[in-house]
Design a protein around this motif. Structure first.
Motif, PDB file in Angstrom:
ATOM      1  N   GLN A   1       2.172   6.885  -5.387  1.00 33.13           N
ATOM      2  CA  GLN A   1       1.571   5.398  -5.219  1.00 33.13           C
ATOM      3  C   GLN A   1       2.317   4.563  -6.268  1.00 33.13           C
ATOM      4  O   GLN A   1       2.224   5.271  -7.547  1.00 33.13           O
ATOM      5  CB  GLN A   1      -0.010   5.166  -5.210  1.00 33.13           C
ATOM      6  CG  GLN A   1      -0.654   5.806  -4.063  1.00 33.13           C
ATOM      7  CD  GLN A   1      -0.444   5.199  -2.692  1.00 33.13           C
ATOM      8  OE1 GLN A   1      -0.370   3.747  -2.655  1.00 33.13           O
ATOM      9  NE2 GLN A   1       0.205   5.914  -1.538  1.00 33.13           N
TER      10      GLN A   1
ATOM     11  N   SER B   1       2.030   2.507  -9.620  1.00 29.17           N
ATOM     12  CA  SER B   1       1.278   2.089 -10.559  1.00 29.17           C
ATOM     13  C   SER B   1       1.854   2.244 -12.069  1.00 29.17           C
ATOM     14  O   SER B   1       3.116   2.625 -11.980  1.00 29.17           O
ATOM     15  CB  SER B   1       0.200   3.443 -10.697  1.00 29.17           C
ATOM     16  OG  SER B   1       0.805   4.585 -11.045  1.00 29.17           O
TER      17      SER B   1
ATOM     18  N   ASP C   1       5.838   5.910   2.028  1.00 28.87           N
ATOM     19  CA  ASP C   1       4.815   6.674   2.910  1.00 28.87           C
ATOM     20  C   ASP C   1       5.209   6.522   4.176  1.00 28.87           C
ATOM     21  O   ASP C   1       4.547   7.546   4.742  1.00 28.87           O
ATOM     22  CB  ASP C   1       3.642   6.180   2.523  1.00 28.87           C
ATOM     23  CG  ASP C   1       3.434   4.583   2.927  1.00 28.87           C
ATOM     24  OD1 ASP C   1       2.753   4.338   3.875  1.00 28.87           O
ATOM     25  OD2 ASP C   1       4.008   3.672   2.160  1.00 28.87           O
TER      26      ASP C   1
ATOM     27  N   ALA D   1       7.804   5.430  -4.837  1.00 32.66           N
ATOM     28  CA  ALA D   1       6.725   4.804  -4.287  1.00 32.66           C
ATOM     29  C   ALA D   1       7.201   3.740  -3.074  1.00 32.66           C
ATOM     30  O   ALA D   1       8.349   3.243  -3.384  1.00 32.66           O
ATOM     31  CB  ALA D   1       6.119   4.070  -5.448  1.00 32.66           C
TER      32      ALA D   1
END
Length: 298
Positions: free
Chosen positions: A49, A51, A36, A33
């Motif tokens: 992502q 989390s 991107d 994560a």
């Protein structure tokens, strides 16, 4: 091999790319994560992502060289948004999970302690520190060359501290033809420095020796280059502080006196991120290979 181990990476810089690649190569199940903006992600990496749900599936959590700051924010140069490590994320990790970072601040240590999670700081390992001292010394030499109008060869170059970085720094300067003086705090370091052909002195006598210095490389993470020391330096002397922030130099007074002084922590990740990443990757894989309790298939 890392077969069966689920590894989650949160943020990082170019060094972390090398660590990720190594873990994939060793057959780990890798998610990341905060990547991107990674232009060419390695095949075999799941980009996700950040989390709590992601961390709940992790056997291993890998954070950057400096895990996070005192508010939980993670350095993530390939992320379009800031990453913040919160209590809920750490709480989601399985109890057997291990948290890896280079060095941890009190915030991360506190989170791991509250949830009884094993925390491993790879930069505390002697082998990692010794290997990292090589790009650190190379980077410091580059800074010295860029910020002086004289050669290192023939200069009087002073190294403060003879730990792993200080030793490599002194040897590199010697190889370039400098007259190397080394400030030490232990008699055994004094003897070793003398045996290496350097000119040792005890740091308590620093004031007597600094007037000769053209270059000073500090590795001692306490205020050793204070106003009194700075007042005795030649104006052309350049200070490169390699100690952890905030360093060991009174930078305000150095500026007031017109002496060039630079804080330069984290040089391996700046001057040689690929090499520094491989060093961290090898240490991580070696450590994980000895952990049998975290494999996802057990």
């Amino acid at each position: 091999m890392l077969t069966g181990i689920r590894i989650v990476f949160l943020g990082g810089d170019a060094r972390q790319i090398e660590v990720i690649r190594k873990c994939v190569e060793m057959d780990g199940t890798v998610s990341a994560a905060g990547f991107d903006k990674w232009d060419a992600p390695s095949p075999g990496v799941n980009l996700e992502q950040m989390s709590a749900e992601l961390l709940s599936r992790a056997d291993v959590l890998v954070l950057p060289a400096v895990g996070c700051d005192d508010e939980g924010y993670i350095n993530a140069v390939f992320a379009s948004e800031r990453l913040q490590l919160l209590e809920e994320h750490i709480a989601a990790l399985p109890s057997r999970a291990i948290v890896y970072t280079g060095m941890a601040k009190s915030y991360l240590r506190g989170l791991c302690a509250r949830h009884s999670l094993k925390l491993v700081e790879l930069l505390n390992r002697d082998d990692v520190a010794i290997y990292n001292s090589i790009p650190t010394a190379e980077g410091a030499l580059v800074m010295a060359i860029q910020n002086t109008d004289f050669t290192i060869h023939g200069s009087t170059s002073m190294v403060l501290g003879m730990g792993r970085t200080g030793f490599t720094m002194a040897r590199a300067l010697q190889g370039m033809g400098a007259s190397v003086k080394v400030g030490v705090r232990k008699q055994e370091h004094y003897a070793r420095a003398e045996e290496m052909g350097w000119k040792p002195f005890m740091t308590g006598d620093l004031l007597l020796h600094v007037p000769e210095a053209d270059l000073i490389f500090n590795t001692i993470p306490s205020m050793i280059i204070n106003a009194q020391v700075l007042s005795r330096l030649q104006r052309h002397c350049v200070i490169i502080d390699l100690a952890s922030a905030p360093g060991g130099c009174d930078f305000r007074y150095a500026e007031k006196r017109g002496i060039k002084a630079m804080l330069a922590p984290g040089l391996p990740g700046i001057v040689a991120p690929k090499s520094a990443g491989i060093i961290m990757a090898n240490a991580l894989v070696q450590s994980l290979s000895g952990e049998t309790s975290i494999r996802g298939d057990e």
